[in-house]
Motif scaffolding. Structure first.
Motif, PDB file in Angstrom:
ATOM      1  N   VAL A 126       0.866  -1.186   0.000  1.00  0.00           N
ATOM      2  CA  VAL A 126       0.000   0.000   0.000  1.00  0.00           C
ATOM      3  C   VAL A 126       0.900   1.233   0.000  1.00  0.00           C
ATOM      4  O   VAL A 126       1.552   1.519   1.012  1.00  0.00           O
ATOM      5  CB  VAL A 126      -0.937   0.023   1.221  1.00  0.00           C
ATOM      6  CG1 VAL A 126      -1.741   1.331   1.248  1.00  0.00           C
ATOM      7  CG2 VAL A 126      -1.872  -1.180   1.221  1.00  0.00           C
ATOM      8  N   LYS A 153       1.177  -7.793  -4.993  1.00  0.00           N
ATOM      9  CA  LYS A 153      -0.084  -7.150  -5.317  1.00  0.00           C
ATOM     10  C   LYS A 153      -0.150  -5.801  -4.607  1.00  0.00           C
ATOM     11  O   LYS A 153       0.219  -5.678  -3.441  1.00  0.00           O
ATOM     12  CB  LYS A 153      -1.258  -8.028  -4.877  1.00  0.00           C
ATOM     13  CG  LYS A 153      -2.620  -7.425  -5.193  1.00  0.00           C
ATOM     14  CD  LYS A 153      -3.752  -8.321  -4.705  1.00  0.00           C
ATOM     15  CE  LYS A 153      -5.105  -7.675  -4.994  1.00  0.00           C
ATOM     16  NZ  LYS A 153      -6.226  -8.506  -4.478  1.00  0.00           N
ATOM     17  N   GLU A 155      -2.484  -2.340  -3.597  1.00  0.00           N
ATOM     18  CA  GLU A 155      -3.816  -1.743  -3.465  1.00  0.00           C
ATOM     19  C   GLU A 155      -3.685  -0.339  -2.882  1.00  0.00           C
ATOM     20  O   GLU A 155      -2.824  -0.091  -2.029  1.00  0.00           O
ATOM     21  CB  GLU A 155      -4.718  -2.609  -2.580  1.00  0.00           C
ATOM     22  CG  GLU A 155      -5.094  -3.940  -3.204  1.00  0.00           C
ATOM     23  CD  GLU A 155      -6.353  -4.529  -2.584  1.00  0.00           C
ATOM     24  OE1 GLU A 155      -7.292  -3.749  -2.315  1.00  0.00           O
ATOM     25  OE2 GLU A 155      -6.384  -5.742  -2.380  1.00  0.00           O
ATOM     26  N   GLU A 156      -4.544   0.548  -3.343  1.00  0.00           N
ATOM     27  CA  GLU A 156      -4.570   1.906  -2.792  1.00  0.00           C
ATOM     28  C   GLU A 156      -5.767   1.985  -1.850  1.00  0.00           C
ATOM     29  O   GLU A 156      -6.901   2.218  -2.269  1.00  0.00           O
ATOM     30  CB  GLU A 156      -4.635   2.926  -3.934  1.00  0.00           C
ATOM     31  CG  GLU A 156      -3.373   2.873  -4.801  1.00  0.00           C
ATOM     32  CD  GLU A 156      -3.336   3.950  -5.876  1.00  0.00           C
ATOM     33  OE1 GLU A 156      -3.839   5.062  -5.617  1.00  0.00           O
ATOM     34  OE2 GLU A 156      -2.809   3.659  -6.964  1.00  0.00           O
ATOM     35  N   LEU A 157      -5.487   1.782  -0.570  1.00  0.00           N
ATOM     36  CA  LEU A 157      -6.538   1.685   0.446  1.00  0.00           C
ATOM     37  C   LEU A 157      -6.780   2.993   1.186  1.00  0.00           C
ATOM     38  O   LEU A 157      -7.772   3.129   1.888  1.00  0.00           O
ATOM     39  CB  LEU A 157      -6.160   0.610   1.482  1.00  0.00           C
ATOM     40  CG  LEU A 157      -5.881  -0.797   0.949  1.00  0.00           C
ATOM     41  CD1 LEU A 157      -5.445  -1.700   2.103  1.00  0.00           C
ATOM     42  CD2 LEU A 157      -7.124  -1.361   0.274  1.00  0.00           C
ATOM     43  N   VAL A 187      -9.291  -4.060   4.708  1.00  0.00           N
ATOM     44  CA  VAL A 187      -8.473  -5.168   4.229  1.00  0.00           C
ATOM     45  C   VAL A 187      -8.195  -6.106   5.399  1.00  0.00           C
ATOM     46  O   VAL A 187      -7.964  -5.652   6.522  1.00  0.00           O
ATOM     47  CB  VAL A 187      -7.152  -4.653   3.606  1.00  0.00           C
ATOM     48  CG1 VAL A 187      -6.284  -3.943   4.630  1.00  0.00           C
ATOM     49  CG2 VAL A 187      -6.380  -5.773   2.963  1.00  0.00           C
TER      50      VAL A 187
END
Length: 227
Positions: A126, A153, A155-157, A187
């Motif tokens: 992230v 992987k 993700e932009e959380l 998440v």
């Protein structure tokens, strides 16, 4: 090939092994490369700060702040903060020289590879976000560029509210600042936060605290420079 920092031509001492791997482009000449100082020797086991003690005083204080359990499990940093890395990061980050970030690709990847065995399975990256206004000013998010170098992987959380630059704040102001992030989605996997510079650790812990409050089991960090 030319050095991305001094623009001098990089002369390779070619052999059969190097001829087979010319796709791995060098981005720094040997002289510039030697001026970057990777972290070595005794360091804090939590934040990578150079010190003789297993855990530095700053991390002990953070643990007390979070009731004896720091929200950030561990930070891994690549370089010592010196004048050369400061100049490169300043030109890359504040003057929009996006290509300079490629200097750090192999260093970030190798640091991740070195510590991979100590990270949880199924960890996701992230990148620490910029505010919308700051992103417009700079044209890119340097943390996201670093995260793109990792084979994980992403993700932009998190979303970041606009505020004064951290670099303009004193240490006391950073430590007492309000959490600038809010969550885009929850998440339930461990997270590796990615950012360019660890200074006081406040930004990373703001992000880690929010993630852990919303289901994230463990939060680690990978940062380019330990200030």
């Amino acid at each position: 090939m030319f050095c991305l920092w001094c623009n001098q031509q990089i002369i390779l001492d070619l052999n059969w092994s190097k001829l087979l791997f010319l796709s791995k482009q060098k981005h720094l000449c040997q002289t510039c490369q030697q001026q970057l100082k990777p972290l070595t020797g005794k360091r804090c086991s939590r934040c990578s700060r150079m010190c003789d003690d297993p855990v530095c005083n700053d991390c002990k204080q953070w643990a007390t702040y979070y009731y004896d359990r720091d929200v950030l499990t561990r930070n891994y940093s690549v370089f010592v903060y010196n004048d050369v890395i400061q100049d490169i990061v300043t030109k890359w980050k504040y003057r929009g020289d996006y290509v300079l970030g490629n200097i750090f690709k192999q260093y970030i990847y190798q640091t991740y590879k070195q510590h991979k065995s100590s990270l949880p399975d199924q960890i996701i990256t992230v990148p620490i976000p910029l505010s919308g206004q700051r992103l417009l000013e700079r044209g890119f998010n340097q943390a996201k560029m670093l995260a793109n170098f990792l084979p994980l992987k992403q993700e932009e959380l998190l979303h970041r509210l606009h505020g004064e630059k951290q670099s303009k704040k004193t240490r006391k102001e950073r430590l007492s600042s309000k959490n600038p992030f809010y969550l885009l989605k929850k998440v339930n996997k461990p997270v590796l936060l990615v950012d360019d510079i660890y200074t006081t650790g406040t930004t990373l812990r703001h992000a880690a605290s929010l993630l852990k409050q919303n289901g994230c089991p463990d939060v680690y960090a990978l940062t380019l420079v330990r200030g």
